[in-house]
Write an enzyme that holds these catalytic residues in place. Structure first.
Site, mmCIF file in Angstrom:
data_model
loop_
_atom_site.group_PDB
_atom_site.id
_atom_site.type_symbol
_atom_site.label_atom_id
_atom_site.label_comp_id
_atom_site.label_asym_id
_atom_site.label_seq_id
_atom_site.Cartn_x
_atom_site.Cartn_y
_atom_site.Cartn_z
ATOM 1 N N SER A 216 0.828 -1.199 0.000
ATOM 2 C CA SER A 216 0.000 0.000 0.000
ATOM 3 C C SER A 216 0.863 1.250 0.000
ATOM 4 C CB SER A 216 -0.913 0.027 1.225
ATOM 5 O OG SER A 216 -1.481 1.318 1.358
ATOM 6 N N SER B 82 -12.952 4.218 3.525
ATOM 7 C CA SER B 82 -11.792 3.606 2.872
ATOM 8 C C SER B 82 -11.760 2.106 3.149
ATOM 9 C CB SER B 82 -10.500 4.265 3.361
ATOM 10 O OG SER B 82 -10.284 4.007 4.729
ATOM 11 N N ASP C 271 -21.904 0.821 3.906
ATOM 12 C CA ASP C 271 -20.628 1.153 3.261
ATOM 13 C C ASP C 271 -20.302 0.189 2.126
ATOM 14 O OD1 ASP C 271 -20.582 2.998 5.250
ATOM 15 O OD2 ASP C 271 -18.801 2.214 6.282
HETATM 16 P P1 ADP Z 1 -12.995 4.645 7.100
HETATM 17 O O1 ADP Z 1 -13.580 3.391 6.511
HETATM 18 O O2 ADP Z 1 -14.033 5.642 7.462
HETATM 19 O O3 ADP Z 1 -11.935 5.262 6.262
HETATM 20 P P2 ADP Z 1 -12.057 2.773 9.053
HETATM 21 O O4 ADP Z 1 -11.489 2.910 10.408
HETATM 22 O O5 ADP Z 1 -13.262 1.921 8.886
HETATM 23 O O6 ADP Z 1 -12.297 4.233 8.476
HETATM 24 O O7 ADP Z 1 -10.953 2.168 8.077
HETATM 25 C C1 ADP Z 1 -9.665 2.743 8.049
HETATM 26 C C2 ADP Z 1 -8.634 1.627 8.015
HETATM 27 O O8 ADP Z 1 -8.656 1.002 6.717
HETATM 28 C C3 ADP Z 1 -7.227 2.112 8.189
HETATM 29 O O9 ADP Z 1 -6.876 2.169 9.562
HETATM 30 C C4 ADP Z 1 -6.429 1.043 7.462
HETATM 31 O O10 ADP Z 1 -6.241 -0.088 8.290
HETATM 32 C C5 ADP Z 1 -7.349 0.645 6.340
HETATM 33 N N1 ADP Z 1 -7.014 1.379 5.097
HETATM 34 C C6 ADP Z 1 -7.788 2.264 4.447
HETATM 35 N N2 ADP Z 1 -7.178 2.713 3.315
HETATM 36 C C7 ADP Z 1 -5.998 2.074 3.252
HETATM 37 C C8 ADP Z 1 -4.901 2.099 2.330
HETATM 38 N N3 ADP Z 1 -4.904 2.871 1.229
HETATM 39 N N4 ADP Z 1 -3.836 1.301 2.600
HETATM 40 C C9 ADP Z 1 -3.824 0.514 3.687
HETATM 41 N N5 ADP Z 1 -4.815 0.457 4.587
HETATM 42 C C10 ADP Z 1 -5.899 1.222 4.396
HETATM 43 MG MG MG Z 2 -14.827 2.002 7.531
#
Ligand code: ADP
Ligand code: MG
Length: 379
Positions: free
Chosen positions: A67, A124, A169
């Site tokens: 990533s 995300s 989501d």
């Molecule tokens: P949201 O879904 O609102 O962004 P969440 O806490 O549900 O927040 O998810 C965020 C988590 O998803 C991060 O802590 C990470 O573990 C993972 N994540 C999201 N985007 C990436 C990325 N581009 N690379 C690696 N991990 C990611």
């Molecule tokens: Mg989330």
């Protein structure tokens, strides 16, 4: 975000070229928060902030993914999945649901680039899950059923990552449509496309604050909702009318009553918002968003100082029809509905106000509704 960035990151990390690039969007919810796990209604859109997962099949059962955002690898064998912390858990969680169903039959290696800020309430995590699911489906040559895959990714997040999220989501990430929000009935998962009038632009307002207390606060809210439904002997709060709730108010403690009142009124607002957008009544739509924020702040108590500051900074800004916190809360982002002719002035004004009020620097991103998880073959 273009495909090139993922292709060159792939070359740098793994050498050579990927065969396929999966694209998976984040989402923003126009209205209807904390209603999904009450079998209620939500009105989200998939957004043009996306993850791109560039990959190629492997001949063994190893999965290796780098990533760009975290600058590290997740690596595991489909044979020996193990619970571990970090973002690899989202990928392994998806694998743990797909392997027993025969949907993940081969390994792959790839890179992930993303312009969805992580933890900003723009989902995300669902984008990550759906992109991995699509990669597994492609290397395993199994058919893609968007709704089934959304459910599978939700189970991955519930069972493997340990976040007890509802279906919103994953479902919007999998089934979003260009230029439309989707009214989702979270009981039967039916969806109705709701075009966003051209005169209005959806603007995401990232407060720049991380979400805190998410898990404990979230599970406590779910519990309150379930106990209110139990007291009124309904399957879920979706089935409770405001009249029944008000006349039986004494049967609940004051906190549980307020939690239930949020869910019942939010379902109502979400359905009304759909009508407002159908009729192009943006003023009424904006007012529903304003009320939703107040309900989430005062009744459901999932807002934060930063979210309140942002929503309050947006309302008087030029061209703003309405604004509210969006998503789970406790930090993250707001969403605003803005007159398309005033977007630039709106952005400058809201961020200045927000910084003056909170001392924090936010981000205002006008967004377009996009289609759900998709892929392109690079031949
Ligand atoms: P949201 O879904 O609102 O962004 P969440 O806490 O549900 O927040 O998810 C965020 C988590 O998803 C991060 O802590 C990470 O573990 C993972 N994540 C999201 N985007 C990436 C990325 N581009 N690379 C690696 N991990 C990611
Ligand atoms: Mg989330």
């Amino acid at each position: 975000m273009g495909t090139e960035r993922s292709v060159s990151a792939f070359a740098a990390q793994l050498g050579g070229r990927p065969t396929t690039v999966v694209r998976s969007p984040g989402r923003v919810n126009l209205i209807g928060d904390h209603t999904d796990y009450n079998d209620g209604f939500v009105l989200p859109l998939a957004i043009d902030l996306v993850v791109k997962l560039a990959f190629r099949r492997r001949d063994d059962d190893m999965v290796r993914l780098w990533s760009e955002q975290t600058n590290d690898w997740a690596e595991f064998s489909l044979d020996s999945l193990a619970r571990e912390g970090g973002w690899g858990a989202y990928i392994q969680g998806v694998a743990s649901e797909m392997v027993p169903l025969g949907l993940a039959r081969s390994g792959w290696e790839g890179v992930l680039v993303s312009d969805i800020p992580s933890g900003a309430g723009l989902s995300s995590s669902a984008a990550l899950e759906l992109s991995a699911a699509r990669a597994f489906a492609l290397v395993s040559e199994v058919e893609w059923d968007a709704v089934e895959m959304a459910l599978l990714c939700q189970r991955a997040e519930n069972n493997w990552v340990g976040v007890n999220c509802g279906i919103m989501d994953q479902l919007i990430c999998a089934t979003g449509e260009d230029d439309r929000a989707l009214l989702i009935d979270c009981r039967d998962l039916t969806r109705r496309a709701v075009p966003i009038p051209h005169e209005a632009t959806v603007v995401v307002l990232d407060t720049g604050t991380e979400r805190r207390l998410v898990d404990s606060g979230y599970n406590e809210r779910r519990h309150s909702c379930e106990s209110a439904a139990h007291v009124f002997e309904v399957g879920a709060l979706r089935d409770l009318s405001i009249e029944t709730l008000e006349s039986g108010k004494d049967r609940l403690d004051p906190v549980t009553y307020r939690r239930a009142r949020h869910v019942v009124t939010e379902n109502e607002r979400t359905l009304l918002m759909t009508e407002c957008l159908d009729q192009g009544d943006l003023v009424a739509a904006g007012e529903l968003m304003r009320q939703s924020h107040i309900s989430l702040r005062d009744d459901f108590e999932v807002s934060s100082d930063a979210l309140n500051s942002m929503a309050e900074s947006a309302l008087p800004a030029p061209g703003c029809y309405g604004a509210r916190m969006t998503g789970g809360g406790f930090g993250g982002s707001c969403v605003a509905l803005v007159d398309t002719n005033w977007v630039d002035e709106f952005r400058t004004d809201v961020l200045e106000r927000y910084q003056a009020a909170s001392g924090l620097r936010g981000t205002a991103i006008p967004i377009r509704a996009t289609n759900g998880t998709s892929f392109e073959g690079l031949g």
